[in-house]
Scaffold this active site. Structure first.
Site, PDB file in Angstrom:
ATOM      1  N   ILE A 159       0.835  -1.200   0.000  1.00 59.33           N
ATOM      2  CA  ILE A 159       0.000   0.000   0.000  1.00 59.33           C
ATOM      3  C   ILE A 159       0.868   1.247   0.000  1.00 59.33           C
ATOM      4  CG2 ILE A 159      -1.840   1.221   1.232  1.00 59.33           C
ATOM      5  CD1 ILE A 159      -2.181  -1.562   2.777  1.00 59.33           C
ATOM      6  N   CYS A 160       0.508   2.195  -0.854  1.00 61.61           N
ATOM      7  CA  CYS A 160       1.229   3.467  -0.856  1.00 61.61           C
ATOM      8  C   CYS A 160       0.430   4.457  -0.015  1.00 61.61           C
ATOM      9  CB  CYS A 160       1.375   3.981  -2.281  1.00 61.61           C
ATOM     10  SG  CYS A 160       2.153   5.586  -2.346  1.00 61.61           S
ATOM     11  N   LEU A 161       0.876   4.642   1.224  1.00 60.25           N
ATOM     12  CA  LEU A 161       0.148   5.512   2.148  1.00 60.25           C
ATOM     13  C   LEU A 161       1.185   6.209   3.024  1.00 60.25           C
ATOM     14  CD1 LEU A 161      -2.803   6.143   2.934  1.00 60.25           C
ATOM     15  CD2 LEU A 161      -2.673   4.311   4.608  1.00 60.25           C
TER      16      LEU A 161
END
Ligand SMILES: [Zn+2]
Ligand SMILES: [Zn+2]
Ligand SMILES: [Zn+2]
Ligand SMILES: [Zn+2]
Lengths: 152, 553
Positions: free
Chosen positions: A87-89
């Site tokens: 996840i890109c967070l």
């Protein structure tokens, strides 16, 4: 070798169970209390509505100084989530702070499902489709949700 | 709400075990701060009783300037708390060029006599935890104050009890009360009860039992509603030795120290926490400490014991791996090749564990090292954080590390062949002290022309940094080989941060390690910059005579 579980992890786990967040569940493994099975419902109104997404969450030794490690196990069509479920967070990386917690991270992930951000993509192909033909991308996301994210 | 009516001089009623003489005598002898301190030191937990110590409890949350219960409390860098409205007028500070952040120019003189320091305005923000506590207290009181008309009682106030002078003041009787806690709080909130004033409550036999029970109920309700506010946001335990940052956020001292190992930002609001605040000199939040000790002493001592136990297996013992090798500096990279089996073991343990180990410089002339005497290492070292390690086929490891912080070895021993020690982190003095030093030194009368050290002492921090930066620019213009691109690739460009510049400079400058080691024990930015400036002066004087020679020191 096995150090006792820090009070913080015990309390977080208790609170996740005693005051659950609607649409989110996190169950610790019996043999490893730092490892959680997570389920997140697709937010209503989004193209993931109706789906139930499974994730795995692990609290590293230096938690909460370092963020939890988390990834999707369920296949999902999303510009900020790659094929491996990563996840890109920002809050899972540079913007992590020890004042955040499992609960806030899961809420951020649920919010990310409701608001995909193709401008900061992790999955280039999906992001490209999202920018060039959004209706088609949303349609695919719906199909994948039906295909892979059915409640068991 | 017709609270007070004038009445005759103070009289303590006796009988029914309601006399207040015990507390009064103590109070006459000591100021409240001392009382609190005495309570704190008391080994056996002694909480303040809801009923019997109502006056002392309310005093804990009364501002020492305005006597009202804290309104938007601000906890100052010295750990004392006042209302935001009670912060004194600020003035412009002079002779300060570092770090010169907006807001640090304005300061005020601390109104607490034990401190009396100048506090920069920007270091004094509203204390979030105390504000929430005050809100909760006000809510609980408001809820119970509605019962005030129905609970008759009487009270007498008040006598100046500080300075041992008895000033008979108006005595008050009150028709309606909801227990001593609420009554006392309300009197304080209405500005009718000086912080120093003592109170005597006239017992009303027919309701005293009820009253006491009510106080107990109210206090436990308060404890319940405020429980979460006094939990640390990092460890989720009751705050132990709470420290409040300049941005107004509070954590356990240990938790804040751990946070600072990883990041220079407040975990709650993410504001930068300026240069590494030396937590040793950071004051505890006195109001919060006194409140916790007064309200839940058992919980506080249980927490302290648990932490002590934890640290006995860690901190107190020889728990830091030490690698006696070479010099390293904070924020600078060090590359090591580790091939001796004992160090391979050490490295493996570090990689699996904390990812950190201490590195010390070899003391080849066996110079004495403080309490440790002439040991084979210099006692100031650098904590290295392992960034990357690569194990080669022959068991050799190549590791890339970065300097995290400096420390001093307090005790040392050997474990499985390698050195281990008990180390104490070495930080710079707080920013305020740094600023005070600069103001003091730059205001000295001019130094004699041949007094080089004296001239450096009088330079502003900014100018000392500029002296170093200018030197780098001139050396680059002459293509000095110690400033080749290869060197800059490893160490980066010269940092703009005056605190870090000397470490960078020492990392690239080709002078002896013994000379560079002088930076390791420094505790002020100025001290380091003066050392680097003295190197530059010496290099320049050599160049003066030796024209193009590149031999340095
Ligand atoms: Zn002060
Ligand atoms: Zn005040
Ligand atoms: Zn804590
Ligand atoms: Zn903050």
């Amino acid at each position: 070798m096995a150090a006792p579980l820090p009070k913080r992890i015990i309390k977080e786990t208790e609170r996740l169970q005693s005051e659950p967040v609607p649409g989110i569940s996190a169950e610790p493994h019996e043999e490893n209390a730092r490892y959680f099975d997570v389920k997140v419902d697709g937010p209503s109104g989004s193209c993931y509505e109706g789906g139930e997404f499974q994730l795995e969450l692990f609290l590293p030794d230096d938690y909460p100084m370092c963020p939890p490690r988390i990834r999707f196990l369920t296949k999902i069509y999303h510009p900020n989530i790659d094929r491996l479920g990563r996840i890109c967070l920002d809050v899972l990386k540079n913007n992590w702070s020890p004042a955040l917690q499992i609960r806030t991270i899961l809420l951020s992930i649920q919010a990310l499902l409701g608001a995909p951000n193709p401008e900061d993509p992790l999955n280039e192909a999906v992001a490209k489709q999202w920018k060039e033909n959004q209706p088609e991308a949303i349609k695919t996301a719906r199909e994948w949700t039906t295909l892979y994210a059915q409640k068991k | 709400m017709n609270l007070l009516q004038a009445a005759g001089p103070l009289s303590v009623s006796s009988g029914e075990g309601q006399s207040y003489s015990g507390v009064n005598e103590k109070a006459d002898l000591m100021r409240q701060d001392e009382l609190a301190a005495a309570e704190q030191k008391n080994a056996s937990p002694s909480d303040l009783g809801a009923h019997d110590d109502a006056r002392a409890l309310v005093r804990l949350i009364q501002c020492s300037r305005c006597s009202l219960p804290f309104r938007m409390p601000v906890t100052l860098p010295c750990g004392n708390t006042i209302c935001r409205a009670c912060v004194p007028q600020s003035h412009e500070r002079e002779h300060i060029s570092y770090p010169d952040l907006p807001g640090r120019r304005q300061a005020f003189r601390c109104p607490f006599q034990q401190c009396a320091e100048e506090h920069p305005v920007s270091d004094c923000n509203v204390d979030v935890v105390l504000t929430k506590l005050m809100d909760s207290i006000a809510e609980v009181v408001a809820k119970h104050a509605s019962a005030i008309e129905r609970t008759p009682a009487a009270l007498e106030a008040a006598e100046r009890w500080d300075e041992g002078v008895s000033l008979p003041e108006k005595m008050a009787t009150q028709e309606a009360l909801a227990g001593r806690l609420v009554t006392t709080y309300l009197l304080a909130a209405e500005g009718k009860l000086a912080r120093d004033a003592q109170m005597d409550y006239l017992p009303t036999p027919e309701v005293s039992g009820n009253e006491s029970a009510m106080d107990v109920t109210i206090l436990s309700e308060l404890l319940e509603t405020t429980q979460r506010e006094v939990d640390c946001q990092v460890c989720y335990n009751l705050m132990l030795d709470p420290v409040t940052t300049f941005c107004g956020h509070t954590l356990c001292r240990n938790c804040l120290a751990r946070v600072l190992d990883h990041s220079q930002h407040c975990p709650v609001c993410r504001r930068g926490l300026s240069i590494a605040p030396s937590l040793h000199s950071q004051a505890s939040n006195k109001t919060l400490v006194n409140l916790l000790n007064g309200l839940c002493p058992e919980a506080v001592s249980a927490r302290a014991e648990a932490v002590a136990l934890e640290e006995a297996g860690g901190e107190g013992g020889l728990n830091t791996s030490l690698f006696v090798c070479t010099l390293g500096f904070p924020n600078q990279p060090t590359f090591l090749r580790i091939f001796e089996p004992r160090y391979r073991l050490m490295l493996r343990r570090c990689v699996e564990g904390s990812k950190e180990f201490g590195m010390l410089m070899y003391n080849r002339y066996l110079e004495p090292q403080g309490d440790l005497g002439p040991v084979h290492f210099y006692h100031y070292g650098i904590m290295l954080r392992i960034i990357h390690s690569q194990l080669l086929a022959d068991g050799t490891s190549l590791i890339e590390t970065r300097g995290a912080y400096r420390f001093r070895v307090k005790a040392h021993g050997v474990m499985d062949g390698y050195a281990v020690g008990n180390v104490e982190r070495l930080d710079d003095v707080p920013l305020v002290e740094e600023e005070r030093l600069e103001a003091e030194e730059t205001s000295l009368p001019p130094a004699a022309e041949d007094d080089l050290a004296g001239q450096l002492t009088r330079m502003s921090t900014k100018d000392l940094l500029a002296l170093g930066q200018d030197f780098i620019v001139r050396m680059q213009a002459r293509s000095a080989n110690w400033l080749q691109q290869r060197v800059l690739d490893i160490h980066g460009l010269p940092p703009d941060d005056a605190a870090m510049f000397p470490y960078w400079f020492a990392s690239v400058l080709p002078i002896s390690d013994e000379e560079k080691y002088k930076l390791m024990g420094t505790t002020t930015v100025r001290q380091r910059l003066k050392i680097t400036a003295s190197w530059i002066r010496r290099i320049e004087s050599q160049r003066w005579y030796q024209s193009n020679s590149c031999q340095i020191l």
